[in-house]
Design a protein around this motif. Structure first.
Motif, PDB file in Angstrom:
ATOM      1  N   GLN A  25       0.929  -1.271   0.093  1.00  6.47           N
ATOM      2  CA  GLN A  25       0.066  -0.021  -0.026  1.00  6.47           C
ATOM      3  C   GLN A  25       0.634   1.194   0.054  1.00  6.47           C
ATOM      4  O   GLN A  25       1.866   1.382   0.722  1.00  6.47           O
ATOM      5  N   PHE A  26       0.584   2.002  -0.905  1.00  6.85           N
ATOM      6  CA  PHE A  26       1.282   3.442  -0.945  1.00  6.85           C
ATOM      7  C   PHE A  26       2.692   3.485  -1.669  1.00  6.85           C
ATOM      8  O   PHE A  26       3.478   4.143  -1.787  1.00  6.85           O
ATOM      9  N   ASN A  59       0.521  11.405  -7.901  1.00  7.38           N
ATOM     10  CA  ASN A  59      -0.515  10.370  -7.719  1.00  7.38           C
ATOM     11  C   ASN A  59      -0.472  10.286  -6.178  1.00  7.38           C
ATOM     12  O   ASN A  59       0.365   9.826  -5.486  1.00  7.38           O
ATOM     13  N   PRO A  60      -1.575  10.422  -5.811  1.00  6.71           N
ATOM     14  CA  PRO A  60      -2.119  10.337  -4.090  1.00  6.71           C
ATOM     15  C   PRO A  60      -1.883   9.147  -3.685  1.00  6.71           C
ATOM     16  O   PRO A  60      -1.704   8.961  -2.445  1.00  6.71           O
ATOM     17  N   ASP A  61      -1.889   7.856  -4.444  1.00 11.43           N
ATOM     18  CA  ASP A  61      -1.831   6.602  -3.884  1.00 11.43           C
ATOM     19  C   ASP A  61      -0.169   6.167  -3.945  1.00 11.43           C
ATOM     20  O   ASP A  61       0.102   5.204  -3.459  1.00 11.43           O
ATOM     21  N   CYS A  62       0.591   7.231  -4.314  1.00 17.29           N
ATOM     22  CA  CYS A  62       2.254   6.814  -4.165  1.00 17.29           C
ATOM     23  C   CYS A  62       2.729   7.720  -2.936  1.00 17.29           C
ATOM     24  O   CYS A  62       2.563   8.910  -3.075  1.00 17.29           O
ATOM     25  N   ARG A  63       3.438   7.169  -2.122  1.00 14.26           N
ATOM     26  CA  ARG A  63       4.128   7.508  -1.247  1.00 14.26           C
ATOM     27  C   ARG A  63       5.609   7.583  -1.116  1.00 14.26           C
ATOM     28  O   ARG A  63       6.450   8.220  -0.858  1.00 14.26           O
ATOM     29  N   LYS A 122       8.337  12.360  -3.778  1.00 16.30           N
ATOM     30  CA  LYS A 122       8.152  11.112  -2.725  1.00 16.30           C
ATOM     31  C   LYS A 122       9.475  10.454  -2.684  1.00 16.30           C
ATOM     32  O   LYS A 122      10.299  10.515  -3.856  1.00 16.30           O
ATOM     33  N   PRO A 230       2.669  11.599   4.955  1.00 16.41           N
ATOM     34  CA  PRO A 230       3.050  12.162   3.594  1.00 16.41           C
ATOM     35  C   PRO A 230       3.319  13.553   3.577  1.00 16.41           C
ATOM     36  O   PRO A 230       4.366  14.093   2.797  1.00 16.41           O
ATOM     37  N   SER A 284      -4.436  10.617   5.634  1.00 13.00           N
ATOM     38  CA  SER A 284      -5.244  10.788   4.526  1.00 13.00           C
ATOM     39  C   SER A 284      -4.206  10.938   3.380  1.00 13.00           C
ATOM     40  O   SER A 284      -2.957  11.238   3.513  1.00 13.00           O
ATOM     41  N   LYS A 285      -4.778  10.703   2.079  1.00  9.69           N
ATOM     42  CA  LYS A 285      -3.787  10.641   0.970  1.00  9.69           C
ATOM     43  C   LYS A 285      -3.682  12.066   0.744  1.00  9.69           C
ATOM     44  O   LYS A 285      -4.495  13.030   1.262  1.00  9.69           O
TER      45      LYS A 285
END
Length: 286
Positions: A25-26, A59-63, A122, A230, A284-285
């Motif tokens: 995840q992330f 991309n908010p799903d990528c940390r 990131k 993040p 949160s994203k």
């Protein structure tokens, strides 16, 4: 200029020279994926690396990003056969000013491709195995964290092909290792050096027995970082990069301006509360 990037119907991007997955995840895992060509850098790969990291930047799903490579080697460096195509393009142009303009655009594209790892907000963790030659060293010095396997070896190769490195290693290597003499020795001689030496002077921070263990170690680290705020992680990366070429006071001024907003974020309150209650916070994203 076409990079031959293919688009899936669901909006995700598929690349010819990269393989992108989400194993945690992330956490995004980007692989250099020209194994039959030993992941040599052709024009498409430069274009696609830039496009990939630009996409991941927003991309908010990528940390966190882990960067590794498929096949026998991390990379053999510049694809000389592809580079010869540039020679053919130049040969078709008579005027020196126009040849210079063509080279200017190409070099800038390649520089921006490598710099996309540094510009990406990131953290980027590289997992290097076997050969990391030429453009590969440029690439990993633009990353945040570098791991490698025991069989890894490195070479700032450009002088051996009759050119000065021009996409980042001359600027970044000296900052990474903190040694001007060593940087110049490696850059002037193109000598090969192994994982133990790379670790001894700080090019890499950890060595693993195998490629598989190295990638797994990088993914574990990425998972740990991805659990953090993040807001905090991205502000930390931005300030570290900003402070590299500036005075301490300039770096302090920069983080003060950042934190006068970020300390009002829900992330700070959530993390502080979690620390007091000894619970795992969620964020949160961004």
């Amino acid at each position: 200029m076409s990079s031959n990037i293919l688009h899936k119907h669901d909006g995700e991007v598929k690349y010819n020279t990269l393989n992108v997955t989400t194993p945690k995840q992330f956490v995004y895992h980007v692989e250099l994926h020209r194994p039959k060509k030993l992941n040599a850098f052709n024009k498409d790969m430069f274009v696609e690396i830039k496009k990939c990291f630009e996409n991941l930047s927003t991309n908010p799903d990528c940390r966190v990003v882990v960067l590794s490579a498929a096949g026998k080697h991390f990379t053999a460096g510049l694809d000389l056969a592809d580079a010869m195509k540039m020679g053919q393009e130049l040969g078709a142009v008579d005027d020196v000013a126009r040849k210079g303009t063509l080279l200017e655009h190409t070099i800038k594209l390649y520089q921006d491709s490598i710099s996309s790892l540094e510009v990406c907000p990131k953290p980027v963790i590289t997992a290097v195995h076997s050969a990391c030659i030429g453009a590969g060293v440029d690439l990993i010095t633009a990353a945040d964290i570098r791991y490698c396997s025991e069989d890894a070896f490195f070479c700032v190769k450009e002088v051996d092909i009759g050119m000065a490195a021009d996409v980042g290693v001359l600027q970044r290597l000296q900052k990474v290792v903190g040694n001007q003499s060593l940087t110049r020795e490696l850059s002037y001689t193109a000598r090969r050096f192994g994982a133990a030496e790379a670790n001894s002077f700080g090019l890499v921070s950890k060595i693993y027995p195998t490629k598989e263990a190295c990638v797994e170690g990088a993914l574990e680290l990425a998972t740990t970082i991805a659990e953090k705020s993040p807001v905090a992680v991205q502000a930390t990366k931005a300030n570290i990069i900003y402070s590299q070429s500036r005075t301490n006071q300039e770096g302090l001024d920069h983080i003060r301006q950042t934190n006068k907003l970020n300390l009002q974020s829900e992330d700070f309150a959530n993390a502080a509360l979690a620390a007091l209650t000894k619970e795992q916070p969620t964020f949160s994203k961004l």
